[in-house]
Motif scaffolding. Structure first.
Motif, short mmCIF file in Angstrom:
data_model
loop_
_atom_site.label_atom_id
_atom_site.label_comp_id
_atom_site.label_asym_id
_atom_site.label_seq_id
_atom_site.Cartn_x
_atom_site.Cartn_y
_atom_site.Cartn_z
N ALA A 1 9.49 14.31 -7.57
CA ALA A 1 10.48 14.89 -8.89
C ALA A 1 9.17 14.49 -9.93
O ALA A 1 8.89 15.32 -10.99
CB ALA A 1 11.63 13.41 -8.99
N ALA A 2 7.99 13.36 -10.48
CA ALA A 2 6.92 13.82 -11.08
C ALA A 2 6.11 14.30 -11.60
O ALA A 2 5.83 15.00 -11.81
CB ALA A 2 6.44 11.96 -11.40
N LEU A 3 5.74 14.81 -10.33
CA LEU A 3 4.77 16.81 -9.67
C LEU A 3 5.63 17.16 -10.59
O LEU A 3 5.32 18.12 -10.99
CB LEU A 3 4.82 16.36 -8.72
CG LEU A 3 3.43 15.92 -8.20
CD1 LEU A 3 3.10 16.10 -6.28
CD2 LEU A 3 2.25 15.68 -9.05
N ALA A 4 6.93 17.42 -9.92
CA ALA A 4 7.55 18.56 -10.39
C ALA A 4 8.22 18.40 -11.90
O ALA A 4 8.10 19.95 -12.76
CB ALA A 4 8.96 18.34 -9.82
N TRP A 5 8.31 17.72 -12.44
CA TRP A 5 8.39 17.43 -14.18
C TRP A 5 7.27 17.57 -14.61
O TRP A 5 7.28 18.66 -15.91
CB TRP A 5 8.66 15.82 -14.19
CG TRP A 5 9.28 15.83 -16.24
CD1 TRP A 5 7.99 15.01 -17.22
CD2 TRP A 5 9.93 16.39 -16.84
NE1 TRP A 5 8.49 15.16 -18.23
CE2 TRP A 5 9.60 16.22 -18.32
CE3 TRP A 5 10.75 17.54 -17.09
CZ2 TRP A 5 10.00 16.64 -19.14
CZ3 TRP A 5 11.77 17.63 -17.55
CH2 TRP A 5 11.05 17.19 -18.72
N GLY A 6 6.03 17.62 -14.45
CA GLY A 6 5.28 17.68 -14.73
C GLY A 6 4.50 19.11 -14.77
O GLY A 6 3.84 20.40 -15.56
N LYS A 7 5.21 19.84 -13.82
CA LYS A 7 5.26 20.79 -13.84
C LYS A 7 5.89 22.00 -14.75
O LYS A 7 6.05 23.15 -15.62
CB LYS A 7 5.91 21.88 -12.50
CG LYS A 7 4.75 21.28 -11.28
CD LYS A 7 4.66 21.70 -9.86
CE LYS A 7 4.01 21.78 -8.77
NZ LYS A 7 4.85 22.37 -7.01
N VAL A 8 6.73 21.89 -14.84
CA VAL A 8 7.93 22.09 -15.95
C VAL A 8 7.92 21.84 -17.35
O VAL A 8 7.47 22.92 -18.64
CB VAL A 8 9.50 21.14 -16.19
CG1 VAL A 8 10.40 21.98 -17.35
CG2 VAL A 8 10.69 21.61 -14.84
N HIS A 9 7.15 20.62 -17.63
CA HIS A 9 6.43 20.25 -18.90
C HIS A 9 5.55 20.93 -19.24
O HIS A 9 5.29 21.47 -20.88
CB HIS A 9 5.90 18.93 -19.43
CG HIS A 9 5.78 18.04 -20.08
ND1 HIS A 9 4.51 17.95 -21.32
CD2 HIS A 9 6.23 17.57 -21.31
CE1 HIS A 9 4.87 17.54 -21.98
NE2 HIS A 9 5.55 17.33 -22.37
N PHE B 1 8.03 29.18 -10.90
CA PHE B 1 8.21 28.07 -10.38
C PHE B 1 8.16 28.05 -8.62
O PHE B 1 8.18 28.71 -8.07
CB PHE B 1 8.62 26.55 -10.58
CG PHE B 1 8.48 26.32 -12.18
CD1 PHE B 1 8.01 25.63 -12.36
CD2 PHE B 1 9.84 26.41 -12.70
CE1 PHE B 1 7.51 25.25 -14.16
CE2 PHE B 1 9.99 26.40 -13.87
CZ PHE B 1 8.90 25.35 -14.37
N ASP B 2 7.01 27.31 -8.29
CA ASP B 2 6.32 27.24 -6.66
C ASP B 2 7.74 26.47 -5.90
O ASP B 2 7.70 26.52 -4.61
CB ASP B 2 5.68 27.17 -6.10
CG ASP B 2 4.83 25.17 -6.45
OD1 ASP B 2 5.72 25.07 -7.41
OD2 ASP B 2 3.79 24.89 -6.35
N ASP B 3 8.61 26.00 -6.41
CA ASP B 3 9.50 25.16 -5.63
C ASP B 3 10.62 25.77 -6.82
O ASP B 3 11.60 25.46 -7.43
CB ASP B 3 9.29 23.79 -6.42
CG ASP B 3 10.06 23.02 -4.82
OD1 ASP B 3 11.28 23.24 -4.93
OD2 ASP B 3 10.47 21.00 -5.81
N PRO B 4 11.97 26.07 -5.95
CA PRO B 4 13.04 26.84 -5.84
C PRO B 4 13.99 25.78 -6.44
O PRO B 4 14.56 25.88 -7.07
CB PRO B 4 13.96 26.85 -4.57
CG PRO B 4 13.03 26.85 -3.68
CD PRO B 4 11.40 26.64 -4.30
#
Length: 131
Positions: free
Chosen positions: A79-87, A101-104
């Motif tokens: 989740a932290a990595l995903a938020w980093g991608k969004v941010h 994004f690479d994660d659906p």
């Protein structure tokens, strides 16, 4: 792992379980093989070693879930990595362009939050709540 790596995987898992005084049955081998099929043999060997060195969990024989946690991280880590991608995308792409994004799952969450433009326009003070 490739099918021709099964003997090496069997030896690796048998040795790892022997370290903990456990047997490696055919069923155990099948379960482990199926769960770790998408990993490289070297990754599995490294994960087994990291598990053995873990001061909290390493005193017990590993389960498949222990190696998955070592190889993929916890759900909090992901989740932290995903938020980093969004941010990062918020500042690099902005609200007026589409982002992929690479994660659906990231796309699903962004839609649940009201869509990409709304997420990008969130006040900076509100970002920690959005996260």
């Amino acid at each position: 792992m490739r099918a021709d790596e099964m003997p090496a995987f069997k030896d690796l898992l048998t040795d790892a379980m022997a370290y903990y005084g456990k047997d490696c049955s055919a069923f155990t081998l099948t379960v482990w093989w199926g769960a770790l099929q998408g990993c490289e043999l070297e990754q599995v060997a490294t994960a087994l070693q990291r598990h053995a060195m873990d001061p909290e969990r390493g005193q017990f024989a590993p389960k498949v879930a222990d190696l998955v946690r070592v190889l993929q991280g916890t759900s909090t880590d992901r989740a932290a990595l995903a938020w980093g991608k969004v941010h990062e995308a918020m500042s690099a792409v902005g609200a007026y362009r589409d982002v992929v994004f690479d994660d659906p799952a990231i796309h699903a969450v962004v839609e649940d939050l009201g869509g990409w433009p709304k997420v990008c326009r969130t006040d900076t003070r509100e970002l920690s709540y959005l996260q």
